[in-house]
Design a protein around this motif. Structure first.
Motif, PDB file in Angstrom:
ATOM      1  N   GLY A  86       0.800  -1.224   0.000  1.00 51.05           N
ATOM      2  CA  GLY A  86       0.000   0.000   0.000  1.00 51.05           C
ATOM      3  C   GLY A  86       0.831   1.271   0.000  1.00 51.05           C
ATOM      4  N   GLU A  87       2.155   1.154   0.147  1.00 48.52           N
ATOM      5  CA  GLU A  87       2.999   2.361   0.198  1.00 48.52           C
ATOM      6  C   GLU A  87       3.379   2.769  -1.229  1.00 48.52           C
ATOM      7  OE1 GLU A  87       5.989   2.947   3.590  1.00 48.52           O
ATOM      8  OE2 GLU A  87       7.216   2.369   1.882  1.00 48.52           O
ATOM      9  N   ALA A  88       3.058   4.015  -1.592  1.00 49.99           N
ATOM     10  CA  ALA A  88       3.289   4.474  -2.969  1.00 49.99           C
ATOM     11  C   ALA A  88       4.778   4.629  -3.264  1.00 49.99           C
ATOM     12  CB  ALA A  88       2.588   5.805  -3.183  1.00 49.99           C
ATOM     13  N   VAL A  89       5.171   4.236  -4.467  1.00 46.91           N
ATOM     14  CA  VAL A  89       6.560   4.420  -4.909  1.00 46.91           C
ATOM     15  C   VAL A  89       6.626   5.797  -5.585  1.00 46.91           C
ATOM     16  CG1 VAL A  89       8.451   3.476  -6.274  1.00 46.91           C
ATOM     17  CG2 VAL A  89       6.803   1.936  -5.191  1.00 46.91           C
ATOM     18  N   SER A  90       6.954   6.804  -4.782  1.00 45.54           N
ATOM     19  CA  SER A  90       6.840   8.189  -5.283  1.00 45.54           C
ATOM     20  C   SER A  90       7.825   8.479  -6.405  1.00 45.54           C
ATOM     21  CB  SER A  90       6.993   9.181  -4.142  1.00 45.54           C
ATOM     22  OG  SER A  90       8.171   8.915  -3.415  1.00 45.54           O
ATOM     23  N   GLN A  91       8.993   7.859  -6.386  1.00 47.40           N
ATOM     24  CA  GLN A  91       9.947   8.097  -7.480  1.00 47.40           C
ATOM     25  C   GLN A  91       9.313   7.742  -8.828  1.00 47.40           C
ATOM     26  OE1 GLN A  91      13.198   5.367  -8.787  1.00 47.40           O
ATOM     27  NE2 GLN A  91      14.498   6.860  -7.751  1.00 47.40           N
ATOM     28  N   ARG A  92       8.635   6.601  -8.866  1.00 44.77           N
ATOM     29  CA  ARG A  92       8.025   6.148 -10.126  1.00 44.77           C
ATOM     30  C   ARG A  92       6.907   7.103 -10.563  1.00 44.77           C
ATOM     31  NH1 ARG A  92       6.374   0.464  -9.182  1.00 44.77           N
ATOM     32  NH2 ARG A  92       4.621   1.424  -8.128  1.00 44.77           N
ATOM     33  N   SER A  93       6.067   7.503  -9.630  1.00 47.81           N
ATOM     34  CA  SER A  93       4.938   8.377  -9.984  1.00 47.81           C
ATOM     35  C   SER A  93       5.416   9.747 -10.440  1.00 47.81           C
ATOM     36  CB  SER A  93       4.003   8.553  -8.790  1.00 47.81           C
ATOM     37  OG  SER A  93       3.598   7.305  -8.322  1.00 47.81           O
ATOM     38  N   VAL A  94       6.340  10.333  -9.674  1.00 44.00           N
ATOM     39  CA  VAL A  94       6.817  11.676 -10.025  1.00 44.00           C
ATOM     40  C   VAL A  94       7.664  11.612 -11.299  1.00 44.00           C
ATOM     41  CG1 VAL A  94       8.283  13.587  -9.254  1.00 44.00           C
ATOM     42  CG2 VAL A  94       6.640  12.559  -7.689  1.00 44.00           C
ATOM     43  N   GLY A  95       8.452  10.538 -11.421  1.00 45.61           N
ATOM     44  CA  GLY A  95       9.264  10.362 -12.638  1.00 45.61           C
ATOM     45  C   GLY A  95       8.399  10.295 -13.879  1.00 45.61           C
ATOM     46  N   SER A  96       7.309   9.528 -13.821  1.00 48.47           N
ATOM     47  CA  SER A  96       6.478   9.426 -15.030  1.00 48.47           C
ATOM     48  C   SER A  96       5.675  10.705 -15.255  1.00 48.47           C
ATOM     49  CB  SER A  96       5.603   8.173 -15.025  1.00 48.47           C
ATOM     50  OG  SER A  96       4.792   8.188 -13.904  1.00 48.47           O
ATOM     51  N   LEU A  97       5.340  11.430 -14.187  1.00 46.24           N
ATOM     52  CA  LEU A  97       4.670  12.734 -14.355  1.00 46.24           C
ATOM     53  C   LEU A  97       5.587  13.701 -15.123  1.00 46.24           C
ATOM     54  CD1 LEU A  97       2.230  14.636 -13.329  1.00 46.24           C
ATOM     55  CD2 LEU A  97       3.885  15.389 -11.629  1.00 46.24           C
ATOM     56  N   LEU A  98       6.831  13.794 -14.684  1.00 40.50           N
ATOM     57  CA  LEU A  98       7.764  14.719 -15.354  1.00 40.50           C
ATOM     58  C   LEU A  98       8.007  14.284 -16.798  1.00 40.50           C
ATOM     59  CD1 LEU A  98      10.341  15.334 -12.463  1.00 40.50           C
ATOM     60  CD2 LEU A  98       8.582  16.899 -13.296  1.00 40.50           C
ATOM     61  N   ALA A  99       8.111  12.973 -17.012  1.00 43.82           N
ATOM     62  CA  ALA A  99       8.374  12.475 -18.377  1.00 43.82           C
ATOM     63  C   ALA A  99       7.199  12.751 -19.308  1.00 43.82           C
ATOM     64  CB  ALA A  99       8.678  10.980 -18.321  1.00 43.82           C
ATOM     65  N   ARG A 100       5.998  12.855 -18.747  1.00 38.96           N
ATOM     66  CA  ARG A 100       4.823  13.138 -19.573  1.00 38.96           C
ATOM     67  C   ARG A 100       4.874  14.577 -20.108  1.00 38.96           C
ATOM     68  NH1 ARG A 100      -0.080  12.417 -16.091  1.00 38.96           N
ATOM     69  NH2 ARG A 100       0.984  10.476 -15.650  1.00 38.96           N
ATOM     70  N   TYR A 101       5.476  15.485 -19.343  1.00 40.91           N
ATOM     71  CA  TYR A 101       5.436  16.903 -19.717  1.00 40.91           C
ATOM     72  C   TYR A 101       6.729  17.419 -20.339  1.00 40.91           C
ATOM     73  CZ  TYR A 101       0.952  17.326 -17.478  1.00 40.91           C
ATOM     74  OH  TYR A 101      -0.382  17.185 -17.170  1.00 40.91           O
ATOM     75  N   PHE A 102       7.840  16.723 -20.139  1.00 43.12           N
ATOM     76  CA  PHE A 102       9.132  17.254 -20.604  1.00 43.12           C
ATOM     77  C   PHE A 102       9.811  16.263 -21.552  1.00 43.12           C
ATOM     78  CE2 PHE A 102       8.159  19.560 -16.784  1.00 43.12           C
ATOM     79  CZ  PHE A 102       8.486  20.866 -17.134  1.00 43.12           C
ATOM     80  N   ASP A 103      10.520  16.834 -22.553  1.00 42.86           N
ATOM     81  CA  ASP A 103      11.232  16.004 -23.535  1.00 42.86           C
ATOM     82  C   ASP A 103      12.632  15.655 -23.062  1.00 42.86           C
ATOM     83  OD1 ASP A 103       9.138  16.272 -25.548  1.00 42.86           O
ATOM     84  OD2 ASP A 103       9.764  18.371 -25.622  1.00 42.86           O
ATOM     85  N   ALA A 104      13.134  16.420 -22.116  1.00 41.38           N
ATOM     86  CA  ALA A 104      14.490  16.159 -21.604  1.00 41.38           C
ATOM     87  C   ALA A 104      14.578  16.715 -20.186  1.00 41.38           C
ATOM     88  CB  ALA A 104      15.536  16.835 -22.496  1.00 41.38           C
ATOM     89  N   LEU A 105      15.500  16.154 -19.421  1.00 43.36           N
ATOM     90  CA  LEU A 105      15.695  16.582 -18.030  1.00 43.36           C
ATOM     91  C   LEU A 105      17.190  16.645 -17.742  1.00 43.36           C
ATOM     92  CD1 LEU A 105      14.849  16.918 -14.959  1.00 43.36           C
ATOM     93  CD2 LEU A 105      14.959  14.415 -14.839  1.00 43.36           C
ATOM     94  N   VAL A 106      17.600  17.724 -17.082  1.00 50.31           N
ATOM     95  CA  VAL A 106      18.979  17.808 -16.594  1.00 50.31           C
ATOM     96  C   VAL A 106      18.914  18.076 -15.097  1.00 50.31           C
ATOM     97  CG1 VAL A 106      21.193  19.006 -16.748  1.00 50.31           C
ATOM     98  CG2 VAL A 106      19.780  18.750 -18.804  1.00 50.31           C
ATOM     99  N   THR A 107      19.630  17.283 -14.327  1.00 42.41           N
ATOM    100  CA  THR A 107      19.672  17.507 -12.881  1.00 42.41           C
ATOM    101  C   THR A 107      21.072  17.219 -12.354  1.00 42.41           C
ATOM    102  OG1 THR A 107      18.556  17.056 -10.782  1.00 42.41           O
ATOM    103  CG2 THR A 107      18.929  15.164 -12.221  1.00 42.41           C
ATOM    104  N   VAL A 108      21.266  17.480 -11.077  1.00 43.12           N
ATOM    105  CA  VAL A 108      22.587  17.298 -10.456  1.00 43.12           C
ATOM    106  C   VAL A 108      22.445  16.370  -9.248  1.00 43.12           C
ATOM    107  CG1 VAL A 108      24.536  18.478  -9.359  1.00 43.12           C
ATOM    108  CG2 VAL A 108      23.241  19.637 -11.160  1.00 43.12           C
ATOM    109  N   ASP A 109      23.316  15.393  -9.162  1.00 46.20           N
ATOM    110  CA  ASP A 109      23.368  14.460  -8.031  1.00 46.20           C
ATOM    111  C   ASP A 109      21.990  14.000  -7.557  1.00 46.20           C
ATOM    112  OD1 ASP A 109      26.066  14.906  -8.179  1.00 46.20           O
ATOM    113  OD2 ASP A 109      26.240  16.019  -6.296  1.00 46.20           O
ATOM    114  N   PRO A 110      21.188  13.401  -8.436  1.00 46.41           N
ATOM    115  CA  PRO A 110      19.900  12.882  -7.963  1.00 46.41           C
ATOM    116  C   PRO A 110      20.144  11.701  -7.032  1.00 46.41           C
ATOM    117  CG  PRO A 110      20.323  12.092 -10.178  1.00 46.41           C
ATOM    118  CD  PRO A 110      21.459  13.029  -9.842  1.00 46.41           C
ATOM    119  N   HIS A 111      19.272  11.539  -6.050  1.00 42.89           N
ATOM    120  CA  HIS A 111      19.489  10.459  -5.088  1.00 42.89           C
ATOM    121  C   HIS A 111      18.930   9.143  -5.628  1.00 42.89           C
ATOM    122  CE1 HIS A 111      20.607   9.178  -1.031  1.00 42.89           C
ATOM    123  NE2 HIS A 111      19.727   8.230  -1.299  1.00 42.89           N
ATOM    124  N   LEU A 112      19.728   8.471  -6.437  1.00 45.65           N
ATOM    125  CA  LEU A 112      19.299   7.192  -7.011  1.00 45.65           C
ATOM    126  C   LEU A 112      19.907   6.078  -6.177  1.00 45.65           C
ATOM    127  CD1 LEU A 112      19.831   7.988 -10.792  1.00 45.65           C
ATOM    128  CD2 LEU A 112      17.749   8.233  -9.435  1.00 45.65           C
TER     129      LEU A 112
END
Ligand code: R5P
Length: 277
Positions: A86-112
């Motif tokens: 029942g615990e949501a995997v927020s990385q997956r949800s937020v990741g797919s939200l951003l991918a729906r709206y943006f063609d590319a992403l640049v970030t620094v030191d993401p916590h993977l």
């Protein structure tokens, strides 16, 4: 603005108004070119994500064809697994939200942690993760040459190794068990006596990780302990606590605007934008 100047690109503000009830009004320039780069660091993510979606949707209506997000700090990267049913995997949800709206992403030191690439977490097709460690290492070589670099936990080794190599320092890495949001246990071994020690991590949120590591180091009477983090989240009273705890310096990159900012990321991001996105 510093990023646009560094990349030699035009710049315009997106106006954001917060209504008394907590909703946001987002206004873009009325005319936009076909290629737009939106820059927004995603600390305080619950408000900022909604505003980003509003801005991205409107940009498409205005005819933007290629929309890139530069998020120097990328939120919701830590929960990549459902630890209880029942615990949501927020990385997956937020990741797919951003991918729906943006063609590319640049970030620094993401916590993977359990995922191997940023693209896996945010599948835009062009998700790029930059490393601040080179800049941090050069900063350290100027400000604190000869320091011993310490990473508080195993995950920090990826950054600490590069910082130490670039600054010509030696390094040690500890291990961490997290018992709760504000309750961490650090195991750390090393010879800290008389050394200028610099704790390096990707982020400070509650500051408890840095405090727990420093507590062990202080038992050996080091010459000094300083802190460098990429992302200065410093939730609640974390910065005030750390500031009065006896650290020689508390430094951060400017991925999130904060009084501790000492290392500018614009040249790193601009180089990526000019050449590859
Ligand atoms: C997690 O392992 C990160 O690398 C940081 O060590 C962590 O997020 C710091 O959190 P806090 O400041 O709340 O201890």
């Amino acid at each position: 603005m510093a990023l646009a100047a560094s990349a030699g690109m035009d710049y315009a503000d997106v106006q954001v108004h917060r209504f008394p009830d907590g909703e946001s009004r987002v206004r873009l320039p009325a005319a936009l070119p076909a290629r737009v780069i939106m820059c927004r660091s995603l600390d305080h993510p619950n408000d900022k994500l909604i505003e980003l979606v509003l801005a991205a949707e409107e940009a498409r209506i205005l005819g933007v064809d290629k929309l890139t997000l530069v998020a120097p700090y990328l939120c919701y990267m830590r929960q990549d697994y459902s630890f209880r049913p029942g615990e949501a995997v927020s990385q997956r949800s937020v990741g797919s939200l951003l991918a729906r709206y943006f063609d590319a992403l640049v970030t620094v030191d993401p916590h993977l942690h359990r995922v191997s690439s940023l693209e896996q977490a945010v599948p835009t097709g062009h998700s790029v993760s930059l490393l601040a460690a080179g800049f941090v290492g050069e900063f350290l070589a100027r400000e604190r040459p000869g320091s011993l670099v310490v990473g508080p936990d195993a995950e920090s080794e990826q950054w600490v190794r590069v910082v130490a190599a670039r600054s010509g320092s030696d390094y040690v890495v500890g291990s961490k068990v997290r018992h709760g949001d504000r309750d961490v246990e650090i195991l750390l071994q090393g010879d800290f006596r008389g050394r200028d020690v610099v704790l390096v991590d990707d982020m400070a949120s509650t500051g408890r990780t840095l405090e727990a590591a420093a507590k062990i180091i202080w038992t050996q009477q080091p010459a000094s302990i300083s802190i460098i983090v990429t992302h200065a989240l410093f939730s609640g009273d974390a910065f005030e606590r750390l500031s009065s705890a006896g650290f020689a310096h508390i430094w951060s990159t400017d991925s999130i605007p904060h009084t501790s900012n000492a290392i500018a990321l614009a040249p790193l991001l601009a180089d990526q934008l000019r050449s590859k996105v």
